[in-house]
Design a protein around this motif. Sequence first.
Motif, PDB file in Angstrom:
ATOM      1  N   TYR A  22      -7.820  -5.952  -7.572  1.00 10.27           N
ATOM      2  CA  TYR A  22      -6.521  -5.487  -7.073  1.00 10.27           C
ATOM      3  C   TYR A  22      -5.509  -6.634  -7.043  1.00 10.27           C
ATOM      4  CZ  TYR A  22      -8.911  -1.227  -5.750  1.00 10.27           C
ATOM      5  OH  TYR A  22      -9.608  -0.052  -5.788  1.00 10.27           O
ATOM      6  N   ASP A  24      -1.981  -7.512  -5.891  1.00  5.03           N
ATOM      7  CA  ASP A  24      -0.841  -7.099  -5.060  1.00  5.03           C
ATOM      8  C   ASP A  24      -0.162  -8.342  -4.486  1.00  5.03           C
ATOM      9  OD1 ASP A  24      -2.549  -7.971  -3.066  1.00  5.03           O
ATOM     10  OD2 ASP A  24      -2.824  -6.012  -2.126  1.00  5.03           O
ATOM     11  N   ALA A  25       0.685  -8.159  -3.466  1.00  2.00           N
ATOM     12  CA  ALA A  25       1.421  -9.306  -2.920  1.00  2.00           C
ATOM     13  C   ALA A  25       0.475 -10.319  -2.268  1.00  2.00           C
ATOM     14  CB  ALA A  25       2.456  -8.824  -1.900  1.00  2.00           C
ATOM     15  N   HIS A  26      -0.717  -9.852  -1.876  1.00  2.00           N
ATOM     16  CA  HIS A  26      -1.668 -10.771  -1.259  1.00  2.00           C
ATOM     17  C   HIS A  26      -2.375 -11.633  -2.294  1.00  2.00           C
ATOM     18  CE1 HIS A  26      -4.089 -12.367   1.879  1.00  2.00           C
ATOM     19  NE2 HIS A  26      -5.210 -12.005   1.295  1.00  2.00           N
ATOM     20  N   ILE A  56      -2.181  -2.811  -9.956  1.00  2.42           N
ATOM     21  CA  ILE A  56      -1.142  -3.860  -9.994  1.00  2.42           C
ATOM     22  C   ILE A  56       0.114  -3.352  -9.307  1.00  2.42           C
ATOM     23  CG2 ILE A  56      -0.296  -3.165 -12.302  1.00  2.42           C
ATOM     24  CD1 ILE A  56       0.128  -6.263 -12.783  1.00  2.42           C
ATOM     25  N   SER A  57       0.712  -4.187  -8.476  1.00  2.71           N
ATOM     26  CA  SER A  57       2.002  -3.844  -7.862  1.00  2.71           C
ATOM     27  C   SER A  57       3.062  -4.780  -8.443  1.00  2.71           C
ATOM     28  CB  SER A  57       1.937  -3.987  -6.342  1.00  2.71           C
ATOM     29  OG  SER A  57       1.947  -5.355  -5.973  1.00  2.71           O
ATOM     30  N   SER A  58       4.305  -4.594  -7.999  1.00  3.92           N
ATOM     31  CA  SER A  58       5.395  -5.388  -8.584  1.00  3.92           C
ATOM     32  C   SER A  58       5.206  -6.887  -8.328  1.00  3.92           C
ATOM     33  CB  SER A  58       6.750  -4.929  -8.048  1.00  3.92           C
ATOM     34  OG  SER A  58       6.867  -5.249  -6.685  1.00  3.92           O
ATOM     35  N   ALA A  59       4.480  -7.232  -7.265  1.00  3.22           N
ATOM     36  CA  ALA A  59       4.233  -8.657  -6.991  1.00  3.22           C
ATOM     37  C   ALA A  59       3.437  -9.286  -8.138  1.00  3.22           C
ATOM     38  CB  ALA A  59       3.473  -8.810  -5.677  1.00  3.22           C
ATOM     39  N   GLY A  62       5.619  -9.457 -11.287  1.00  5.39           N
ATOM     40  CA  GLY A  62       6.577 -10.564 -11.165  1.00  5.39           C
ATOM     41  C   GLY A  62       6.008 -11.887 -11.642  1.00  5.39           C
TER      42      GLY A  62
ATOM     43  N   THR B  20       0.104  -9.558   4.274  1.00  4.39           N
ATOM     44  CA  THR B  20      -0.166  -9.007   2.930  1.00  4.39           C
ATOM     45  C   THR B  20      -1.643  -8.615   2.763  1.00  4.39           C
ATOM     46  OG1 THR B  20      -0.419 -11.252   2.062  1.00  4.39           O
ATOM     47  CG2 THR B  20       1.726 -10.200   1.741  1.00  4.39           C
ATOM     48  N   LEU B  23      -2.309  -4.913   3.196  1.00  4.79           N
ATOM     49  CA  LEU B  23      -1.717  -3.913   2.291  1.00  4.79           C
ATOM     50  C   LEU B  23      -2.770  -2.919   1.806  1.00  4.79           C
ATOM     51  CD1 LEU B  23       0.628  -6.198   0.136  1.00  4.79           C
ATOM     52  CD2 LEU B  23       1.360  -4.411   1.725  1.00  4.79           C
ATOM     53  N   LEU B  49       0.884   3.152  -4.296  1.00  8.63           N
ATOM     54  CA  LEU B  49       1.646   2.013  -4.811  1.00  8.63           C
ATOM     55  C   LEU B  49       3.055   1.973  -4.200  1.00  8.63           C
ATOM     56  CD1 LEU B  49       2.147  -0.413  -6.652  1.00  8.63           C
ATOM     57  CD2 LEU B  49       2.363   1.135  -8.597  1.00  8.63           C
ATOM     58  N   GLU B  53       4.626  -1.076  -2.034  1.00  6.52           N
ATOM     59  CA  GLU B  53       5.910  -1.733  -2.336  1.00  6.52           C
ATOM     60  C   GLU B  53       6.819  -1.751  -1.100  1.00  6.52           C
ATOM     61  OE1 GLU B  53       6.452  -3.353  -4.969  1.00  6.52           O
ATOM     62  OE2 GLU B  53       5.014  -2.573  -6.418  1.00  6.52           O
ATOM     63  N   LYS B 112      12.164 -12.073 -11.892  1.00  2.00           N
ATOM     64  CA  LYS B 112      10.876 -11.621 -11.363  1.00  2.00           C
ATOM     65  C   LYS B 112      10.992 -10.824 -10.069  1.00  2.00           C
ATOM     66  CE  LYS B 112       9.175 -15.471  -8.636  1.00  2.00           C
ATOM     67  NZ  LYS B 112       7.947 -16.075  -8.176  1.00  2.00           N
ATOM     68  N   LEU B 115      11.708  -5.855  -8.483  1.00  2.00           N
ATOM     69  CA  LEU B 115      11.048  -4.797  -9.258  1.00  2.00           C
ATOM     70  C   LEU B 115      10.503  -3.691  -8.349  1.00  2.00           C
ATOM     71  CD1 LEU B 115       8.939  -7.021 -11.710  1.00  2.00           C
ATOM     72  CD2 LEU B 115      11.092  -5.875 -12.207  1.00  2.00           C
TER      73      LEU B 115
END
Lengths: 121, 145
Positions: A22, A24-26, A56-59, A62, B20, B23, B49, B53, B112, B115
């Motif tokens: 996974y 993500d932002a973490h 996958i997230s936007s983090a 990015g 985080t 999440l 998702l 976000e 970046k 998004l």
Amino acid sequence: MNEFKISFRESGKIHVMELKGYLDAHTAPNLEEAFQKLVNAKKFNILVNCKDLAYISSAGLGVFMAFIEDIRTSGGDIKMSNMTPKVYNIFDLLGFPMLYEIFSDEHEAVKKFDAKKQSSK
Amino acid sequence: MTNRSKQKTTTLNLRIPSQTEKLSLAREFVADAAKVFGFEEDDVHNIALAVDEACTNIIKHAYNYATDKEIEIVVSMNSPEFEILIEDKGKHFNPQGVVMPEMKEYLSHYKKGGLGMYLMKKLVDKVEYSIQPRKNVVRLIKYLH
């Protein structure tokens, strides 16, 4: 907690990163660190195999955006392969296939890197 | 009173710390509810998702990565509407101040950030932001077709 792992291997002159779990932002900072290590070592031909990437997230997206310009300016590229339909759909929603070459199979991506090296000789 | 408002609404809620690493809890909570509600696997993934976000934006922007705050997630299920409220007590967020990127142009400049909001709008049917007394609320709606 959902885990995320990165493993590295070489396929000729191509540096392959295998993503698992996974993103993500973490966990995105781990991917950022992995790209930074390759860039610092001047390893610019990077293939990201997403076979076991479940999420996958936007983090995470990015991170690819953060490195692509420098890597291309240095003569390399980030190519991707083996995405599940779910993960590909997220890349697609953001228009990433316009910017990155995404292959269904790792061998095709390696061939493309090799073809580029041949033509630039 | 319309027939629809007589229907029973099921409400579930979860509070997570503004971290985080939590999440995944938010994603699993919402995914479980969406599955029970009857969404197909792809929609379940997209809803989870979108919530990820929204929570990530709160952790980053409303709480500026402070880890001792709280995010509350409230799911209300009243078929065909699946509503998720994501609430925080951090800095106000003004969505008017965020210009939705035109993706082709955006990608060509290798940016970046930003998004997440774009993605949320693509993943669910409605995204609304409101500032209520002492809290900010993001409201996501997905309809079961």
